[in-house]
Write a protein that holds these residues in place. Structure first.
Motif, PDB file in Angstrom:
ATOM      1  N   PHE A 262      49.018  -7.342 103.168  1.00  0.00           N
ATOM      2  CA  PHE A 262      47.815  -8.012 103.641  1.00  0.00           C
ATOM      3  C   PHE A 262      46.572  -7.179 103.334  1.00  0.00           C
ATOM      4  CE2 PHE A 262      44.771  -9.301 107.023  1.00  0.00           C
ATOM      5  CZ  PHE A 262      44.617 -10.625 106.625  1.00  0.00           C
ATOM      6  N   TYR A 263      46.682  -5.892 103.526  1.00  0.00           N
ATOM      7  CA  TYR A 263      45.537  -5.028 103.225  1.00  0.00           C
ATOM      8  C   TYR A 263      45.215  -5.052 101.734  1.00  0.00           C
ATOM      9  CZ  TYR A 263      42.551  -0.985 102.701  1.00  0.00           C
ATOM     10  OH  TYR A 263      41.498  -0.161 102.371  1.00  0.00           O
ATOM     11  N   ARG A 264      46.235  -4.913 100.902  1.00  0.00           N
ATOM     12  CA  ARG A 264      46.008  -4.838  99.458  1.00  0.00           C
ATOM     13  C   ARG A 264      45.552  -6.170  98.871  1.00  0.00           C
ATOM     14  NH1 ARG A 264      51.368  -1.362  97.558  1.00  0.00           N
ATOM     15  NH2 ARG A 264      50.643   0.699  98.251  1.00  0.00           N
ATOM     16  N   GLN A 265      46.121  -7.266  99.364  1.00  0.00           N
ATOM     17  CA  GLN A 265      45.855  -8.571  98.760  1.00  0.00           C
ATOM     18  C   GLN A 265      44.632  -9.272  99.351  1.00  0.00           C
ATOM     19  OE1 GLN A 265      49.359 -11.105  98.644  1.00  0.00           O
ATOM     20  NE2 GLN A 265      50.709  -9.333  98.493  1.00  0.00           N
TER      21      GLN A 265
ATOM     22  N   LEU B 299      38.348 -19.514 101.113  1.00  0.00           N
ATOM     23  CA  LEU B 299      37.421 -18.408 100.879  1.00  0.00           C
ATOM     24  C   LEU B 299      36.976 -18.375  99.423  1.00  0.00           C
ATOM     25  CD1 LEU B 299      39.615 -15.750 102.708  1.00  0.00           C
ATOM     26  CD2 LEU B 299      37.630 -16.917 103.681  1.00  0.00           C
ATOM     27  N   PHE B 300      35.696 -18.077  99.219  1.00  0.00           N
ATOM     28  CA  PHE B 300      35.190 -17.818  97.873  1.00  0.00           C
ATOM     29  C   PHE B 300      35.221 -16.313  97.647  1.00  0.00           C
ATOM     30  CE2 PHE B 300      31.558 -16.759  95.073  1.00  0.00           C
ATOM     31  CZ  PHE B 300      32.009 -17.393  93.927  1.00  0.00           C
ATOM     32  N   ASP B 301      35.882 -15.897  96.568  1.00  0.00           N
ATOM     33  CA  ASP B 301      36.048 -14.476  96.274  1.00  0.00           C
ATOM     34  C   ASP B 301      34.935 -14.023  95.334  1.00  0.00           C
ATOM     35  OD1 ASP B 301      36.814 -11.925  95.711  1.00  0.00           O
ATOM     36  OD2 ASP B 301      38.760 -12.446  94.830  1.00  0.00           O
ATOM     37  N   ARG B 302      33.963 -13.323  95.889  1.00  0.00           N
ATOM     38  CA  ARG B 302      32.818 -12.882  95.080  1.00  0.00           C
ATOM     39  C   ARG B 302      33.181 -11.778  94.106  1.00  0.00           C
ATOM     40  NH1 ARG B 302      28.274 -12.248  99.726  1.00  0.00           N
ATOM     41  NH2 ARG B 302      30.111 -11.696 100.967  1.00  0.00           N
ATOM     42  N   THR B 303      34.367 -11.169  94.243  1.00  0.00           N
ATOM     43  CA  THR B 303      34.768 -10.138  93.292  1.00  0.00           C
ATOM     44  C   THR B 303      35.315 -10.744  91.991  1.00  0.00           C
ATOM     45  OG1 THR B 303      37.079  -9.941  94.034  1.00  0.00           O
ATOM     46  CG2 THR B 303      35.414  -8.662  95.234  1.00  0.00           C
ATOM     47  N   ALA B 304      35.649 -12.034  92.009  1.00  0.00           N
ATOM     48  CA  ALA B 304      36.287 -12.647  90.842  1.00  0.00           C
ATOM     49  C   ALA B 304      35.383 -12.611  89.613  1.00  0.00           C
ATOM     50  CB  ALA B 304      36.690 -14.086  91.154  1.00  0.00           C
ATOM     51  N   THR B 305      34.086 -12.698  89.834  1.00  0.00           N
ATOM     52  CA  THR B 305      33.162 -12.719  88.701  1.00  0.00           C
ATOM     53  C   THR B 305      33.208 -11.427  87.900  1.00  0.00           C
ATOM     54  OG1 THR B 305      30.884 -13.249  88.053  1.00  0.00           O
ATOM     55  CG2 THR B 305      31.171 -11.824  89.982  1.00  0.00           C
TER      56      THR B 305
ATOM     57  N   GLU C 259      55.745  -3.110 108.227  1.00  0.00           N
ATOM     58  CA  GLU C 259      54.953  -2.197 107.383  1.00  0.00           C
ATOM     59  C   GLU C 259      54.627  -2.816 106.033  1.00  0.00           C
ATOM     60  OE1 GLU C 259      55.197   2.321 105.477  1.00  0.00           O
ATOM     61  OE2 GLU C 259      56.707   1.622 106.909  1.00  0.00           O
ATOM     62  N   GLN C 260      55.602  -3.530 105.448  1.00  0.00           N
ATOM     63  CA  GLN C 260      55.360  -4.142 104.149  1.00  0.00           C
ATOM     64  C   GLN C 260      54.329  -5.259 104.251  1.00  0.00           C
ATOM     65  OE1 GLN C 260      56.747  -3.091 101.108  1.00  0.00           O
ATOM     66  NE2 GLN C 260      55.110  -4.416 100.368  1.00  0.00           N
ATOM     67  N   ILE C 261      54.413  -6.060 105.337  1.00  0.00           N
ATOM     68  CA  ILE C 261      53.442  -7.136 105.534  1.00  0.00           C
ATOM     69  C   ILE C 261      52.041  -6.567 105.706  1.00  0.00           C
ATOM     70  CG2 ILE C 261      52.695  -8.959 107.118  1.00  0.00           C
ATOM     71  CD1 ILE C 261      55.641  -9.584 107.609  1.00  0.00           C
ATOM     72  N   SER C 262      51.913  -5.522 106.524  1.00  0.00           N
ATOM     73  CA  SER C 262      50.606  -4.894 106.731  1.00  0.00           C
ATOM     74  C   SER C 262      50.033  -4.368 105.423  1.00  0.00           C
ATOM     75  CB  SER C 262      50.723  -3.754 107.744  1.00  0.00           C
ATOM     76  OG  SER C 262      51.080  -4.237 109.017  1.00  0.00           O
ATOM     77  N   ARG C 263      50.876  -3.723 104.631  1.00  0.00           N
ATOM     78  CA  ARG C 263      50.426  -3.165 103.352  1.00  0.00           C
ATOM     79  C   ARG C 263      50.003  -4.284 102.402  1.00  0.00           C
ATOM     80  NH1 ARG C 263      54.862  -0.882 101.875  1.00  0.00           N
ATOM     81  NH2 ARG C 263      54.470   1.051 103.028  1.00  0.00           N
TER      82      ARG C 263
ATOM     83  N   ASP D 269      52.169 -12.563 110.339  1.00  0.00           N
ATOM     84  CA  ASP D 269      52.518 -12.607 108.928  1.00  0.00           C
ATOM     85  C   ASP D 269      51.525 -13.540 108.247  1.00  0.00           C
ATOM     86  OD1 ASP D 269      53.612 -15.321 109.186  1.00  0.00           O
ATOM     87  OD2 ASP D 269      55.315 -14.335 110.169  1.00  0.00           O
ATOM     88  N   PHE D 270      51.590 -13.634 106.933  1.00  0.00           N
ATOM     89  CA  PHE D 270      50.568 -14.407 106.221  1.00  0.00           C
ATOM     90  C   PHE D 270      51.111 -14.930 104.902  1.00  0.00           C
ATOM     91  CE2 PHE D 270      50.367 -10.519 103.877  1.00  0.00           C
ATOM     92  CZ  PHE D 270      49.825 -10.831 102.626  1.00  0.00           C
ATOM     93  N   GLU D 271      50.403 -15.946 104.373  1.00  0.00           N
ATOM     94  CA  GLU D 271      50.583 -16.451 103.022  1.00  0.00           C
ATOM     95  C   GLU D 271      49.202 -16.557 102.394  1.00  0.00           C
ATOM     96  OE1 GLU D 271      53.672 -19.820 102.585  1.00  0.00           O
ATOM     97  OE2 GLU D 271      52.815 -20.085 104.587  1.00  0.00           O
ATOM     98  N   LYS D 272      49.127 -16.400 101.089  1.00  0.00           N
ATOM     99  CA  LYS D 272      47.855 -16.576 100.394  1.00  0.00           C
ATOM    100  C   LYS D 272      48.103 -17.147  99.014  1.00  0.00           C
ATOM    101  CE  LYS D 272      45.663 -13.363  98.027  1.00  0.00           C
ATOM    102  NZ  LYS D 272      46.169 -13.374  96.629  1.00  0.00           N
ATOM    103  N   ALA D 273      47.083 -17.783  98.486  1.00  0.00           N
ATOM    104  CA  ALA D 273      47.137 -18.294  97.121  1.00  0.00           C
ATOM    105  C   ALA D 273      45.740 -18.214  96.532  1.00  0.00           C
ATOM    106  CB  ALA D 273      47.648 -19.729  97.092  1.00  0.00           C
ATOM    107  N   THR D 274      45.654 -17.898  95.256  1.00  0.00           N
ATOM    108  CA  THR D 274      44.387 -17.892  94.538  1.00  0.00           C
ATOM    109  C   THR D 274      44.355 -19.132  93.659  1.00  0.00           C
ATOM    110  OG1 THR D 274      44.387 -15.479  94.525  1.00  0.00           O
ATOM    111  CG2 THR D 274      42.895 -16.576  92.999  1.00  0.00           C
ATOM    112  N   LEU D 275      43.320 -19.951  93.825  1.00  0.00           N
ATOM    113  CA  LEU D 275      43.285 -21.271  93.204  1.00  0.00           C
ATOM    114  C   LEU D 275      41.921 -21.542  92.575  1.00  0.00           C
ATOM    115  CD1 LEU D 275      45.132 -22.919  96.173  1.00  0.00           C
ATOM    116  CD2 LEU D 275      46.051 -22.809  93.852  1.00  0.00           C
ATOM    117  N   PRO D 276      41.866 -22.412  91.563  1.00  0.00           N
ATOM    118  CA  PRO D 276      40.617 -22.602  90.826  1.00  0.00           C
ATOM    119  C   PRO D 276      39.611 -23.560  91.453  1.00  0.00           C
ATOM    120  CG  PRO D 276      42.397 -23.808  89.761  1.00  0.00           C
ATOM    121  CD  PRO D 276      43.021 -23.029  90.869  1.00  0.00           C
TER     122      PRO D 276
END
Length: 236
Positions: free
Chosen positions: A21-24, A50-56, A15-19, A80-87
């Motif tokens: 992943f959805y939020r992030q 991925l390019f995040d078009r919301t970042a602007t 449940e925590q992973i699903s939440r 399960d998943f991992e993510k990172a936001t990078l420049p």
């Protein structure tokens, strides 16, 4: 515009992973623009740049690229998943490569985004993608003003023997020619590196201090790839 499909709707998860992943990730799925992706045979692992078009519209200076590693467990029908936001895209590639993605499978789509302007840019991008784990990200700022599209990044070498351990990497986009350049400078202290970045953002920076080639005594050892052949899969 290509769209990303994470293909997890038929899978369950903690449940925590699903939440998380959805939020992030998934909540803005329609605003994530896939620049590169690779899927192993059988779909157990997927890797995305991925390019995040919301970042602007977010906090000024926020990184605009998201790296996602999805690990599906078909026998359990979970993930399960991992993510990172990078420049920088090359930093996203490096993050994925060091989580098991074959280096030659996560090349950026050449039809998306401004291409490299010169060989120096291509060489530095290749090096960042290949040995980016030798550095820690300390600071970044992305400006998407069409009159000055620039990203500045401060990295710290993890090798304590490095003579100039702080690196500044600068990406500049020429919106007229629709190309980009990437350059690197070496600094002895973090204060000097941060000052140069601030000066660049205000238009008062001088040239980047050159990076001296690493010697065999100080260059971190690159991971061997001889025993890690590319697994079968697909990229697009």
């Amino acid at each position: 515009m290509p769209e990303v499909d994470f293909d997890v709707d038929e899978l369950d998860a903690d449940e925590q992973i699903s939440r998380d992943f959805y939020r992030q990730v998934q909540v803005r799925e329609d605003m994530l623009f896939p620049l590169a992706e690779h899927h192993t045979a059988g779909g157990e692992h997927s890797y995305y740049v991925l390019f995040d078009r919301t970042a602007t519209w977010g906090h000024p200076g926020d990184p605009q690229y998201v790296a996602v590693h999805l690990h599906r467990h078909p026998e359990k029908r979970t993930f399960d998943f991992e993510k990172a936001t990078l420049p920088l895209p090359s930093m996203a590639q490096s993050w994925l490569i060091h989580r098991g993605c074959p280096a030659d499978a996560i090349g950026l789509n050449p039809e998306l985004g401004p291409p490299s302007a010169d060989e120096a840019t291509r060489a530095l991008e290749q090096r960042l993608a290949g040995d980016g784990d030798h550095y820690a990200l300390g600071y970044s700022y992305t400006r998407d003003d069409p009159d000055d599209m620039v990203t500045v990044v401060v990295l710290r070498a993890l090798d304590e023997r490095a003579t100039a351990p702080f690196r500044v990497v600068v990406e500049e986009v020429d919106t007229g020619a629709w190309t980009h350049t990437l350059r690197e400078g070496a600094f002895a202290t973090v204060a000097e590196a941060l000052t140069w970045c601030q000066d660049r953002l205000t238009g008062t920076a001088g040239p980047l201090p050159p990076v001296r080639p690493a010697t065999s005594a100080t260059r971190p050892a690159l991971p061997s790839t001889a025993s890690n052949p590319r697994p079968p899969g697909r990229s697009r």
